[in-house]
Design a protein around this motif. Structure first.
Motif, PDB file in Angstrom:
ATOM      1  N   GLU A   1     -22.919 -34.954  13.547  1.00 13.21           N
ATOM      2  CA  GLU A   1     -23.344 -34.963  14.877  1.00 13.21           C
ATOM      3  C   GLU A   1     -22.133 -34.619  14.953  1.00 13.21           C
ATOM      4  O   GLU A   1     -21.653 -34.663  16.215  1.00 13.21           O
TER       5      GLU A   1
ATOM      6  N   TYR B   1     -22.922 -40.218  23.875  1.00  7.33           N
ATOM      7  CA  TYR B   1     -23.712 -40.048  22.518  1.00  7.33           C
ATOM      8  C   TYR B   1     -23.250 -41.190  21.960  1.00  7.33           C
ATOM      9  O   TYR B   1     -21.873 -41.390  21.590  1.00  7.33           O
TER      10      TYR B   1
ATOM     11  N   THR C   1     -28.718 -40.146  23.267  1.00  9.71           N
ATOM     12  CA  THR C   1     -27.274 -39.582  23.687  1.00  9.71           C
ATOM     13  C   THR C   1     -27.883 -39.465  25.614  1.00  9.71           C
ATOM     14  O   THR C   1     -28.971 -39.542  25.338  1.00  9.71           O
TER      15      THR C   1
END
Length: 157
Positions: free
Chosen positions: A49, A36, A123
């Motif tokens: 996140e 990511y 991602t």
């Protein structure tokens, strides 16, 4: 080098990582590898996140998936961010934009009325054989980890 397409093998790369080590993408063959890319350590969206991935780490581990976060921040800055947020996964420093360029995540973005080059939150899921399985681009931090887990559960079924 062109960006990998779904179903193609991702070229191997080596980057500096937290934990005073160097990581190669091929080190994770035999497992799913979730890369990511995020813009900057210690910012609200990037923290949210990372926390979502952290909080679901048991689910990812059960699905044979290793998580790695990547930004252009230095390893030293990454170490502080990782420690502060108790991230159980490594963060890679891509200060020379090697991996960012491969995955084409560097974009022109508007910030305070000016155009700046930065990482577009993205991602990528790499399969146990090293092939790119899925790409999420222009990711919204909220709920993203749930979307990734849903796909992994489908692959495991």
């Amino acid at each position: 080098m062109t960006s990998p397409n779904i179903g193609t093998v991702v070229p191997d790369m080596e980057l500096a990582s937290t934990g005073a080590k160097t990581v190669k993408l091929s080190d994770y063959r035999g497992q799913y590898l979730l890369l990511y890319f995020y813009p900057k350590d210690n910012t609200p969206g990037c923290t949210l996140e990372g926390q979502a991935f952290r909080d679901a780490i048991a689910d990812y581990t059960a699905l044979n998936t290793v998580i790695i976060g990547i930004s252009r921040d230095s390893v030293k800055v990454h170490e502080g961010f990782k420690s502060k947020q108790a991230f159980p996964f490594d963060l890679l420093s891509d200060s020379d934009e090697q991996l960012c360029s491969l995955f084409e995540v560097i974009k022109l973005k508007n910030m305070y009325g000016k155009q700046v080059r930065g990482i577009e939150r993205s991602t990528f899921l790499i399969g146990p054989d090293g092939t790119l399985i899925h790409a999420w681009r222009k990711v919204k931090a909220q709920g993203h980890s749930d979307d990734v887990l849903a796909l992994l559960r489908t692959l495991a079924a």
